[in-house]
Design a protein around this motif. Structure first.
Motif, PDB file in Angstrom:
ATOM      1  N   GLY A 148     -32.483  33.198   1.082  1.00  0.00           N
ATOM      2  CA  GLY A 148     -31.665  34.123   1.854  1.00  0.00           C
ATOM      3  C   GLY A 148     -30.481  33.417   2.497  1.00  0.00           C
ATOM      4  O   GLY A 148     -30.371  32.190   2.478  1.00  0.00           O
ATOM      5  N   SER A 149     -29.597  34.206   3.092  1.00  0.00           N
ATOM      6  CA  SER A 149     -28.389  33.643   3.699  1.00  0.00           C
ATOM      7  C   SER A 149     -28.724  32.720   4.873  1.00  0.00           C
ATOM      8  O   SER A 149     -28.002  31.758   5.128  1.00  0.00           O
ATOM      9  CB  SER A 149     -27.447  34.760   4.147  1.00  0.00           C
ATOM     10  N   ILE A 150     -29.819  32.989   5.567  1.00  0.00           N
ATOM     11  CA  ILE A 150     -30.205  32.121   6.678  1.00  0.00           C
ATOM     12  C   ILE A 150     -30.653  30.757   6.149  1.00  0.00           C
ATOM     13  O   ILE A 150     -30.373  29.718   6.745  1.00  0.00           O
ATOM     14  CB  ILE A 150     -31.293  32.789   7.545  1.00  0.00           C
ATOM     15  N   VAL A 176     -32.278  31.713  -6.841  1.00  0.00           N
ATOM     16  CA  VAL A 176     -31.822  30.697  -5.884  1.00  0.00           C
ATOM     17  C   VAL A 176     -30.450  30.178  -6.306  1.00  0.00           C
ATOM     18  O   VAL A 176     -29.525  30.094  -5.488  1.00  0.00           O
ATOM     19  CB  VAL A 176     -32.842  29.537  -5.782  1.00  0.00           C
ATOM     20  N   LEU A 177     -30.301  29.856  -7.577  1.00  0.00           N
ATOM     21  CA  LEU A 177     -29.012  29.377  -8.078  1.00  0.00           C
ATOM     22  C   LEU A 177     -27.919  30.425  -7.895  1.00  0.00           C
ATOM     23  O   LEU A 177     -26.778  30.093  -7.553  1.00  0.00           O
ATOM     24  CB  LEU A 177     -29.141  28.993  -9.552  1.00  0.00           C
ATOM     25  N   LYS A 178     -28.273  31.695  -8.086  1.00  0.00           N
ATOM     26  CA  LYS A 178     -27.297  32.769  -7.921  1.00  0.00           C
ATOM     27  C   LYS A 178     -26.764  32.817  -6.490  1.00  0.00           C
ATOM     28  O   LYS A 178     -25.576  33.039  -6.271  1.00  0.00           O
ATOM     29  CB  LYS A 178     -27.938  34.110  -8.290  1.00  0.00           C
ATOM     30  N   MET A 179     -27.627  32.572  -5.520  1.00  0.00           N
ATOM     31  CA  MET A 179     -27.188  32.580  -4.119  1.00  0.00           C
ATOM     32  C   MET A 179     -26.136  31.492  -3.882  1.00  0.00           C
ATOM     33  O   MET A 179     -25.153  31.716  -3.166  1.00  0.00           O
ATOM     34  CB  MET A 179     -28.385  32.387  -3.189  1.00  0.00           C
ATOM     35  N   ILE A 225     -22.813  32.839  -5.741  1.00  0.00           N
ATOM     36  CA  ILE A 225     -22.068  33.940  -5.119  1.00  0.00           C
ATOM     37  C   ILE A 225     -21.485  33.551  -3.767  1.00  0.00           C
ATOM     38  O   ILE A 225     -20.502  34.130  -3.330  1.00  0.00           O
ATOM     39  CB  ILE A 225     -22.907  35.230  -4.995  1.00  0.00           C
ATOM     40  N   SER A 226     -22.081  32.542  -3.125  1.00  0.00           N
ATOM     41  CA  SER A 226     -21.544  32.090  -1.837  1.00  0.00           C
ATOM     42  C   SER A 226     -20.483  30.999  -2.016  1.00  0.00           C
ATOM     43  O   SER A 226     -19.894  30.551  -1.035  1.00  0.00           O
ATOM     44  CB  SER A 226     -22.682  31.567  -0.947  1.00  0.00           C
ATOM     45  N   LEU A 243     -21.001  27.986  -2.913  1.00  0.00           N
ATOM     46  CA  LEU A 243     -21.504  26.682  -2.464  1.00  0.00           C
ATOM     47  C   LEU A 243     -21.846  25.726  -3.604  1.00  0.00           C
ATOM     48  O   LEU A 243     -22.236  24.588  -3.352  1.00  0.00           O
ATOM     49  CB  LEU A 243     -22.711  26.875  -1.545  1.00  0.00           C
ATOM     50  N   THR A 244     -21.645  26.155  -4.850  1.00  0.00           N
ATOM     51  CA  THR A 244     -21.817  25.210  -5.954  1.00  0.00           C
ATOM     52  C   THR A 244     -20.723  24.149  -5.912  1.00  0.00           C
ATOM     53  O   THR A 244     -20.878  23.086  -6.496  1.00  0.00           O
ATOM     54  CB  THR A 244     -21.793  25.924  -7.320  1.00  0.00           C
ATOM     55  N   LYS A 245     -19.645  24.448  -5.179  1.00  0.00           N
ATOM     56  CA  LYS A 245     -18.565  23.468  -5.012  1.00  0.00           C
ATOM     57  C   LYS A 245     -18.827  22.529  -3.842  1.00  0.00           C
ATOM     58  O   LYS A 245     -18.172  21.508  -3.702  1.00  0.00           O
ATOM     59  CB  LYS A 245     -17.244  24.201  -4.795  1.00  0.00           C
ATOM     60  N   VAL A 246     -19.787  22.888  -3.007  1.00  0.00           N
ATOM     61  CA  VAL A 246     -20.094  22.111  -1.806  1.00  0.00           C
ATOM     62  C   VAL A 246     -21.321  21.224  -2.010  1.00  0.00           C
ATOM     63  O   VAL A 246     -21.335  20.071  -1.601  1.00  0.00           O
ATOM     64  CB  VAL A 246     -20.314  23.055  -0.606  1.00  0.00           C
ATOM     65  N   PHE A 247     -22.341  21.790  -2.645  1.00  0.00           N
ATOM     66  CA  PHE A 247     -23.593  21.067  -2.861  1.00  0.00           C
ATOM     67  C   PHE A 247     -23.708  20.614  -4.313  1.00  0.00           C
ATOM     68  O   PHE A 247     -23.557  21.441  -5.214  1.00  0.00           O
ATOM     69  CB  PHE A 247     -24.804  21.969  -2.570  1.00  0.00           C
ATOM     70  N   PRO A 248     -24.016  19.353  -4.544  1.00  0.00           N
ATOM     71  CA  PRO A 248     -24.381  18.964  -5.903  1.00  0.00           C
ATOM     72  C   PRO A 248     -25.785  19.526  -6.171  1.00  0.00           C
ATOM     73  O   PRO A 248     -26.702  19.319  -5.381  1.00  0.00           O
ATOM     74  CB  PRO A 248     -24.371  17.440  -5.865  1.00  0.00           C
ATOM     75  N   ILE A 249     -25.924  20.282  -7.263  1.00  0.00           N
ATOM     76  CA  ILE A 249     -27.187  20.946  -7.571  1.00  0.00           C
ATOM     77  C   ILE A 249     -27.718  20.413  -8.895  1.00  0.00           C
ATOM     78  O   ILE A 249     -26.980  20.342  -9.887  1.00  0.00           O
ATOM     79  CB  ILE A 249     -26.997  22.476  -7.629  1.00  0.00           C
ATOM     80  N   PHE A 250     -28.991  20.057  -8.893  1.00  0.00           N
ATOM     81  CA  PHE A 250     -29.640  19.461 -10.047  1.00  0.00           C
ATOM     82  C   PHE A 250     -30.888  20.252 -10.411  1.00  0.00           C
ATOM     83  O   PHE A 250     -31.478  20.920  -9.561  1.00  0.00           O
ATOM     84  CB  PHE A 250     -30.021  18.005  -9.740  1.00  0.00           C
ATOM     85  N   GLY A 251     -31.321  20.142 -11.661  1.00  0.00           N
ATOM     86  CA  GLY A 251     -32.513  20.834 -12.123  1.00  0.00           C
ATOM     87  C   GLY A 251     -33.801  20.097 -11.817  1.00  0.00           C
ATOM     88  O   GLY A 251     -34.869  20.705 -11.774  1.00  0.00           O
TER      89      GLY A 251
END
Length: 124
Positions: free
Chosen positions: A59-61, A89-92, A95-96, A98-106
């Motif tokens: 969620g957004s919180i 989770v990835l969609k959140m 859409i926010s 934040l994929t540009k802010v957080f490095p996300i890994f599998g």
């Protein structure tokens, strides 16, 4: 180590992996995670891998707690990487923006390697 339903492990002098408990990460489940993340930063842990692989809804919180932790970490020239595989989770993050802010890994290991390049004492 355990903090509520969440666990964490110090992998080196710098890098800590936080494993978030299974289920939803929303208004009722975020406070213990926020406290854990802030406590780790307050104790000098500035390179965190947050493992959300057991989380099926973010969620957004929950996103706000991660952003707040990242701000504190960046104030100490640290980094926070996220591990997530669940599409909701990835969609959140997408859409926010934040994929540009957080490095996300599998998986956890690439996230650890990513942070290890920037952590001065990371010998994982």
């Amino acid at each position: 180590m355990e903090s509520g339903a969440h666990t964490y492990e110090h992998l080196s002098e710098d890098i800590t992996v936080v494993r978030v408990a299974a289920g939803e990460l929303d208004g009722s489940t975020v406070p213990p995670l926020r406290k854990l993340l802030f406590d780790l930063v307050n104790h000098g842990r500035f390179h965190l891998v947050v493992d959300l692989t057991a989380v099926d809804h973010l969620g957004s919180i929950g996103v706000g707690a991660l952003v707040g932790a990242l701000k504190r970490i960046r104030a100490h020239d640290g980094g926070l990487a996220v591990v997530a595989r669940e599409e909701r989770v990835l969609k959140m993050f997408r859409i926010s923006g934040l994929t540009k802010v957080f490095p996300i890994f599998g998986t956890v290991f690439p996230a650890i390697e990513y942070l290890g390049r920037n952590a001065p004492k990371a010998h994982v």
